[in-house]
Design a protein around this motif. Structure first.
Motif, mmCIF file in Angstrom:
data_model
loop_
_atom_site.group_PDB
_atom_site.id
_atom_site.type_symbol
_atom_site.label_atom_id
_atom_site.label_comp_id
_atom_site.label_asym_id
_atom_site.label_seq_id
_atom_site.Cartn_x
_atom_site.Cartn_y
_atom_site.Cartn_z
ATOM 1 N N UNK A 94 0.983 -1.207 -0.051
ATOM 2 C CA UNK A 94 -0.332 0.030 0.062
ATOM 3 C C UNK A 94 0.948 1.402 0.101
ATOM 4 N N UNK A 95 0.144 2.604 -0.624
ATOM 5 C CA UNK A 95 0.848 3.791 -0.440
ATOM 6 C C UNK A 95 0.329 4.396 0.749
ATOM 7 N N UNK A 96 1.139 5.242 1.590
ATOM 8 C CA UNK A 96 0.616 5.694 2.755
ATOM 9 C C UNK A 96 0.873 7.540 2.749
ATOM 10 N N UNK A 97 0.048 8.064 3.598
ATOM 11 C CA UNK A 97 -0.093 9.470 3.652
ATOM 12 C C UNK A 97 0.887 9.831 4.769
ATOM 13 N N UNK A 98 1.078 8.999 5.682
ATOM 14 C CA UNK A 98 1.907 9.222 6.761
ATOM 15 C C UNK A 98 3.353 8.928 6.449
ATOM 16 N N UNK A 99 3.882 8.913 5.241
ATOM 17 C CA UNK A 99 5.165 8.801 4.592
ATOM 18 C C UNK A 99 5.603 7.575 4.338
ATOM 19 N N UNK A 100 6.766 7.181 4.126
ATOM 20 C CA UNK A 100 7.299 5.776 3.802
ATOM 21 C C UNK A 100 7.290 5.140 5.171
ATOM 22 N N UNK A 101 6.822 3.882 5.325
ATOM 23 C CA UNK A 101 6.799 3.039 6.655
ATOM 24 C C UNK A 101 7.566 1.785 6.294
ATOM 25 N N UNK A 102 7.968 1.155 7.398
ATOM 26 C CA UNK A 102 8.394 -0.157 7.437
ATOM 27 C C UNK A 102 7.668 -1.154 7.455
ATOM 28 N N UNK A 103 7.720 -2.379 7.039
ATOM 29 C CA UNK A 103 7.172 -3.572 7.227
ATOM 30 C C UNK A 103 6.646 -3.658 8.656
ATOM 31 N N UNK A 104 5.281 -4.079 8.647
ATOM 32 C CA UNK A 104 4.574 -4.381 10.016
ATOM 33 C C UNK A 104 4.234 -2.885 10.728
ATOM 34 N N UNK A 105 4.413 -1.802 10.140
ATOM 35 C CA UNK A 105 4.072 -0.477 10.549
ATOM 36 C C UNK A 105 2.560 -0.277 10.215
ATOM 37 N N UNK A 106 2.012 0.779 10.902
ATOM 38 C CA UNK A 106 0.524 1.328 10.427
ATOM 39 C C UNK A 106 0.809 2.388 8.921
ATOM 40 N N UNK A 107 0.129 1.886 8.126
ATOM 41 C CA UNK A 107 0.028 2.755 6.803
ATOM 42 C C UNK A 107 -1.170 3.499 6.983
ATOM 43 N N UNK A 108 -1.277 4.973 6.676
ATOM 44 C CA UNK A 108 -2.666 5.684 7.150
ATOM 45 C C UNK A 108 -2.758 6.082 5.690
ATOM 46 N N UNK A 109 -4.068 6.459 5.535
ATOM 47 C CA UNK A 109 -4.552 7.120 4.422
ATOM 48 C C UNK A 109 -5.784 8.144 4.979
ATOM 49 N N UNK A 110 -5.871 9.337 4.374
ATOM 50 C CA UNK A 110 -6.507 10.367 4.764
ATOM 51 C C UNK A 110 -8.069 9.809 4.180
ATOM 52 N N UNK A 111 -9.104 9.787 5.020
ATOM 53 C CA UNK A 111 -10.395 9.304 4.455
ATOM 54 C C UNK A 111 -11.446 10.354 4.532
ATOM 55 N N UNK A 112 -12.369 10.257 3.488
ATOM 56 C CA UNK A 112 -13.594 11.241 3.438
ATOM 57 C C UNK A 112 -14.624 10.670 2.968
#
Length: 281
Positions: free
Chosen positions: A168-186
């Protein structure tokens, strides 16, 4: 005599077995061609409405029938690539659909890619005559911005997903495996009152476009995961979708039947039971 009777019994059994298999295939073919087509979600372009590993049946009766209603068989590992045009190419040039009805704005629709014939699933945004444009990530329909309201974030673990192993692509920047990946939701509300969730990662090429005027007999589709969707914003010449003709529509997706978060559907510990029989918005 006993041997002849035994041979006759074996032959009769073989004949009945062949007949049973034949009619089972005929019934399955009719079911898939006329009523419903099974569809696996292979990518994240429709998150969080549809997740990678969701399984659903596409309602072919919703919009009537065209060549695209015929089944396609693609098994990459075996080199099998039989498209709907191979089965029903003799009616591919027919513009009207049998028992046809047009999809409505906001419907989740499966259609054949206009160039390579692959099945795509997106949300219908523009109908014939509409003017569609993206400005700074906001959708405009007929020169008016749609209503959007922020509703927090969509969170998922950064890991390879599904059989294709997409990440997945993340809005909270590049994250490593197992980290939480966030996207803004509307929540986006279309002019006909249909509301659905959309996701935003950040500034992407599809956030600002020219004006697309939808031709007669064609439609404009977009993914709910706006920054990770190859859709009508991108021209076919650039491997995009462009406008989709009425004849290329397969059917409507209404409900998730089964869902698995793993690389294989047989990994039962990855099944998402909360998504079984989930109605789609």
């Amino acid at each position: 005599m006993a041997e002849k009777a035994e041979d006759t019994g074996v032959i009769a059994w073989l004949v009945e077995t062949v007949k049973t298999v034949f009619w089972a295939l005929v019934i399955a073919g009719i079911f898939r061609t006329v009523l419903f087509q099974p569809f696996w979600i292979p990518s994240g372009s429709m998150k969080d409405t549809l997740l990678i590993g969701d399984f659903l049946f596409v309602n072919k009766m919703a919009y009537g029938y065209s060549y695209a209603s015929c089944p396609s068989i693609r098994i990459a590992r075996l080199g099998v690539d039989i498209g709907a045009d191979d089965f029903c190419g003799f009616i591919e040039d027919r513009e009207e659909r049998f028992f046809g009805a047009d999809p409505e704005r906001g419907d989740i629709v499966v259609f054949r890619h206009p160039v390579d014939g692959r099945d795509f699933i997106k949300r219908l945004i523009g109908v014939p005559g509409d003017r569609i444009q993206m400005q700074d990530g906001l959708l405009y329909i007929n020169d008016a911005p749609v209503q959007v309201a922020p509703v927090g974030t969509f969170d998922e673990v950064w890991e390879r997903q599904g059989p294709l192993g997409n990440t997945p692509s993340c809005s909270n920047g590049p994250v490593g495996p197992g980290s939480i990946c966030q996207k803004e939701r509307f929540i986006e509300t279309l002019p006909n009152g249909v509301s659905h969730a959309i996701l935003n990662v950040g500034d992407r090429p599809g956030d600002n476009t020219g004006v697309f005027t939808v031709p007669e007999g064609q439609f404009f589709f977009m993914g709910d995961n706006r920054d990770n969707s190859v859709d009508s914003r991108f021209l076919q010449a650039n491997r995009g979708v462009g406008f989709v003709e009425r004849k290329d529509i397969v059917g409507r997706a209404d409900r998730v039947m089964f869902s698995s978060a793993g690389r294989s559907m047989f990994a039962f510990w990855t099944w998402r039971s909360d998504r079984f029989f989930k109605a789609l918005d």
